[in-house]
Scaffold this motif. Structure first.
Motif, PDB file in Angstrom:
ATOM      1  N   TYR A 166       5.298   4.845  -7.565  1.00 52.59           N
ATOM      2  CA  TYR A 166       6.102   5.154  -8.511  1.00 52.59           C
ATOM      3  C   TYR A 166       5.492   4.831  -9.760  1.00 52.59           C
ATOM      4  N   PHE A 167       4.368   4.215 -10.024  1.00 53.14           N
ATOM      5  CA  PHE A 167       3.572   4.257 -11.232  1.00 53.14           C
ATOM      6  C   PHE A 167       2.876   5.366 -11.529  1.00 53.14           C
ATOM      7  N   ASN A 168       2.312   6.202 -10.452  1.00 50.51           N
ATOM      8  CA  ASN A 168       2.001   7.511 -10.964  1.00 50.51           C
ATOM      9  C   ASN A 168       2.902   8.294 -11.384  1.00 50.51           C
TER      10      ASN A 168
ATOM     11  N   GLN B 250      -2.574  -1.896 -10.587  1.00 52.50           N
ATOM     12  CA  GLN B 250      -1.632  -2.457 -11.323  1.00 52.50           C
ATOM     13  C   GLN B 250      -0.409  -2.783 -10.437  1.00 52.50           C
ATOM     14  N   ALA B 251      -0.169  -1.881  -9.405  1.00 54.37           N
ATOM     15  CA  ALA B 251       1.135  -2.274  -8.259  1.00 54.37           C
ATOM     16  C   ALA B 251       0.551  -3.268  -7.533  1.00 54.37           C
ATOM     17  N   PHE B 252      -0.707  -3.314  -7.135  1.00 55.64           N
ATOM     18  CA  PHE B 252      -1.076  -4.387  -6.252  1.00 55.64           C
ATOM     19  C   PHE B 252      -0.964  -5.821  -7.300  1.00 55.64           C
TER      20      PHE B 252
ATOM     21  N   THR C 130       2.252   1.302  -1.321  1.00 51.78           N
ATOM     22  CA  THR C 130       2.029   2.604  -1.405  1.00 51.78           C
ATOM     23  C   THR C 130       3.286   3.098  -2.371  1.00 51.78           C
ATOM     24  N   PHE C 131       4.619   2.496  -2.017  1.00 54.66           N
ATOM     25  CA  PHE C 131       5.696   3.006  -2.689  1.00 54.66           C
ATOM     26  C   PHE C 131       5.456   2.758  -4.296  1.00 54.66           C
TER      27      PHE C 131
ATOM     28  N   GLN D  15      -9.696  -8.713 -12.724  1.00 51.33           N
ATOM     29  CA  GLN D  15      -9.961  -7.840 -13.881  1.00 51.33           C
ATOM     30  C   GLN D  15      -8.847  -7.336 -14.278  1.00 51.33           C
ATOM     31  N   GLU D  16      -7.878  -6.907 -13.284  1.00 55.00           N
ATOM     32  CA  GLU D  16      -6.788  -6.032 -13.656  1.00 55.00           C
ATOM     33  C   GLU D  16      -5.477  -6.984 -14.383  1.00 55.00           C
ATOM     34  N   ASN D  17      -5.539  -8.169 -13.678  1.00 57.14           N
ATOM     35  CA  ASN D  17      -4.475  -8.906 -14.124  1.00 57.14           C
ATOM     36  C   ASN D  17      -4.727  -9.584 -15.313  1.00 57.14           C
ATOM     37  N   VAL D  18      -6.200  -9.712 -15.717  1.00 54.73           N
ATOM     38  CA  VAL D  18      -6.348 -10.344 -17.191  1.00 54.73           C
ATOM     39  C   VAL D  18      -6.124  -9.166 -18.172  1.00 54.73           C
TER      40      VAL D  18
END
Lengths: 185, 185
Positions: free
Chosen positions: A122-124, A140-142, A117-118, B172-175
């Motif tokens: 941050y990305f947001n 993307q954070a994940f 969540t942090f 998907q996102e990683n690619v």
DNA sequence: AATGTCTGTCAGTAATGACTGACATTATAA
DNA sequence: TTATAATGTCAGTCATTACTGACAGACATT
């Protein structure tokens, strides 16, 4: 005493180590082990109590960022590995033997969830500020986290399995990839 | 029989499971277990013998690629998770109990090392063909692998710890991130 | 019918390992 | 010095567990 327990259990697993061994490694007698902790299980619980990093991450995220993508991702990565490496053996125990302490798994998993969540936040914010183009901040954070996690676990289990590749180089390259991918066109 | 052994050992660890339990789970008597395998240790060895994926990866890399970055990375990711998930429990055992079978760790670690060379080779060729801009193929291949590995291990241990996030979305996102980062300006 | 192979049952062995109690010893603090 | 608390020693209990041997029944092949 806890130190010896953590060392041995992380190496051989909870069931692979005897209370005798632990006491001997601590330079104490088996009797005192039981006088202090009552049972082997309770000894493990005491050892695992130390594990917590969400709070440290919260402090970090609310204080150390400079809102420049590359240097922030770098310092986040380094902080992550710093924390994880500090608790290396605890994490190894958690992976191997979490079945032994009921409820520990749930408690343990809260920390990376918090971190996610942090990082999403941050990305947001970077998005809002126009400093990055994050189409899907949560994912993307994940993805960023999973790369760090993979590298950490790999280092934990496989040591130096891939010759000529270090954790530091990985961090550099991974950040580079994310920066290139998320920078504004 | 091996199936039951793999199930139980992956859940409770080698030392956490008795030969009685395994035999009962297999619907056979403990005696036949020892008649077939001689010892508990040998049973574990027999169960672990199946683990190997480098060859399958080699076949995949030499046949299934279309030399288009996005679709190749996608199919590579999917193949990776397909293979890893097929041997889920074996990998769990390997992580928990590799101390029990001498030499197994080294044998096991050959496979991802092979994969890394295949992937590095792929990036190199894409570079030569002018289809991608890989400044550092080996590190980028490693980074790609670590992300997959992290996601896999996370799924293995934590199941669905992060609500609303699936393995497929991650892939998907990683690619997407790698494609964006490696595409030619 | 006879033989070999596979399996189950049952009883048992030998070792291990968590844990306890009684008592002596040491270190600390009053 | 003395009271108190912590630690060590040692012997032992009790349950578990990997592993074995003797024997018997099921089944197929010859």
């Amino acid at each position: 005493m806890l130190h010896a327990a953590i060392d041995l259990i992380s190496e051989k697993g909870y069931n692979g180590v005897t209370t005798q061994e632990i006491a001997a490694a601590a330079g104490l007698s088996e009797k005192t082990l039981f006088r202090h902790f009552g049972s082997k299980q309770n000894l493990l619980e005491s050892a695992l109590e130390r594990f917590q990093y969400a709070e440290e991450m919260r402090v970090f995220f609310s204080g150390k960022l400079v809102w420049e993508l590359e240097s922030d991702l770098l310092s986040i990565s380094k902080k992550y590995h710093e924390i994880m490496n500090r608790d290396r053996k605890l994490i190894q125990i958690a992976i191997q033997d979490e079945g032994h302490i009921p409820g520990f798994k749930e408690r343990r998993l809260q920390h990376p969830r918090q971190l996610l969540t942090f990082l999403t936040e941050y990305f947001n914010k970077m998005n809002e500020k126009g400093m990055a183009a994050c189409s899907n901040p949560a994912m993307q954070a994940f993805t960023f986290m999973m790369a760090q996690y993979g590298a950490f676990i790999n280092d934990l289990e496989a040591g130096n399995n891939y010759p000529g590749i270090s954790l530091d180089q990985f961090i550099q390259e991974n950040v580079k990839i994310f920066v290139k991918s998320l920078s504004i066109p």
